[in-house]
Design a protein around this motif. Sequence first.
Motif, short mmCIF file in Angstrom:
data_model
loop_
_atom_site.label_atom_id
_atom_site.label_comp_id
_atom_site.label_asym_id
_atom_site.label_seq_id
_atom_site.Cartn_x
_atom_site.Cartn_y
_atom_site.Cartn_z
N SER A 1 0.94 -0.97 0.31
CA SER A 1 -0.07 0.03 0.00
C SER A 1 0.95 1.56 0.00
CB SER A 1 -0.87 0.14 1.19
OG SER A 1 -1.17 1.69 1.23
N THR B 1 2.29 -3.62 9.29
CA THR B 1 1.63 -5.05 9.51
C THR B 1 1.28 -5.01 8.75
OG1 THR B 1 1.10 -3.88 11.89
CG2 THR B 1 -0.61 -5.34 10.94
N GLU B 2 0.00 -4.33 7.95
CA GLU B 2 0.41 -4.86 6.59
C GLU B 2 1.13 -5.15 5.50
OE1 GLU B 2 -2.69 -2.90 2.35
OE2 GLU B 2 -1.87 -1.58 4.09
N SER B 3 2.29 -4.61 5.24
CA SER B 3 2.79 -4.65 4.61
C SER B 3 3.94 -6.01 5.24
CB SER B 3 4.53 -4.25 4.57
OG SER B 3 5.44 -3.83 5.83
N GLN C 1 2.79 -8.59 6.61
CA GLN C 1 1.80 -9.80 5.95
C GLN C 1 1.72 -10.35 4.80
OE1 GLN C 1 -1.89 -8.50 7.03
NE2 GLN C 1 -1.80 -8.98 9.38
#
Lengths: 209, 209
Positions: free
Chosen positions: B2, B82-84, B86
């Motif tokens: 993102s 956190t997103e990256s 995963q």
Amino acid sequence: MSKKAISDAAAPHRMAQGKRLLMDTATRLLARQTLQSTLALRELAREAGLNHNTFYRHFSNLEEMQQTIVEEFIAGLRAGLTESRQQLPPGQSVSRVVIGWLFDFARENSDPFILAYRIWHGPPSDSRDLVQKAMDHLCEDMLRDLLALGVLPPLNEARLRRLLAIDVHQVFRLCIAYLEAPRSRARLLDAGDEMLKALIAGAMALEGS
Amino acid sequence: MSKKAISDAAAPHRMAQGKRLLMDTATRLLARQTLQSTLALRELAREAGLNHNTFYRHFSNLEEMQQTIVEEFIAGLRAGLTESRQQLPPGQSVSRVVIGWLFDFARENSDPFILAYRIWHGPPSDSRDLVQKAMDHLCEDMLRDLLALGVLPPLNEARLRRLLAIDVHQVFRLCIAYLEAPRSRARLLDAGDEMLKALIAGAMALEGS
DNA sequence: TGTACATCAGTGAACGCGCGTTCACTGATGTAC
DNA sequence: TGTACATCAGTGAACGCGCGTTCACTGATGTAC
């Protein structure tokens, strides 16, 4: 090991009382301000106990004064380091001795030290370039010393420079931490020692691969 | 991966236009100022194209606004990380991927990023404590990830934490360097990779001794 | 050694200006019934 | 669905104040001859 304040070491030439007073007061106010705010010329003079126009006798603006302060700090730092390097007691951990000396220096010159550190991490400016150049220089000296002392096998020099630059950054951060919590001195010295050892060991390991 | 600006990620709740505008403008002005100076409330409003009193509808003083800005930045940083994490593509150098993501994040949010960095290295304040806490948190996450990925043998945890803290500091410095010289991206990524490898190798070497 | 003059460090009054803060106001949005 | 009212975001005038900068001044120190 000298603990002279830098004003003695770096500006032995007679300097007008007012100029000296303005520079010291400005350093103190800038280093101790809690939230960022412009240093006002009139506030500075008031704090220094001088007429606000005295400032114009010595500087044409605050940026020029800040640069003078930084130059003086750097001169003192380099003079002190040169001196302390020549008296390295043999057989002791090099980094402990140097960091220990730097802690003392930071304590003796805490306001200029803090100011220089903030400038170093602050917005681009002539002052910041001066600090950065001094740090690069310091890095070179350190590399030379470590090689001369035989602590380091002659590894890839570019890599050593990069890793020593990290060490220098972190050592100054440790100095700031020390100023904010002087009682942690021993712990911070350990951390500095560990860091340099780890970086050197890391450099050697990378070389092998 | 993102690349949303943090304002989207961290404040999905509707926020008054004026408040949003004031926060963004303040961040821009603070991040881009060349020599330290107070952000004037009226200057901020003028720059944002609003009446100067609109400020008081949303904040009671500039410090409070800065804290809000920092909180929003931290929330966005953590959400993004956190997103990256995963979606870590397997088989690649972990540090390269994470640092790469951080570079992108810094580029997309350069003003808040620079501001947070300066606050981090600035005078003690509530804002600074917030940033420091976020960095500590980030360090913990990193340690957990590295252990889970099996990149690290389970060494002395306290030492690992100290060395990872150094890595985090330096990675953020690399981000700032990247923002100031985007064309050096590849070189800076290499430096980040080298640094983590050296620190881990160093930690292992120290463990052995 | 003395005298005349220039330079230098510091002073004090005065200026116009942008600042933070207050107050009373407007109009739009949300909510209770 | 409509009406009455409260809350909210934003406006504009007015205030007193500290600011940077200028100018003309004083008295001490240094220098030429």
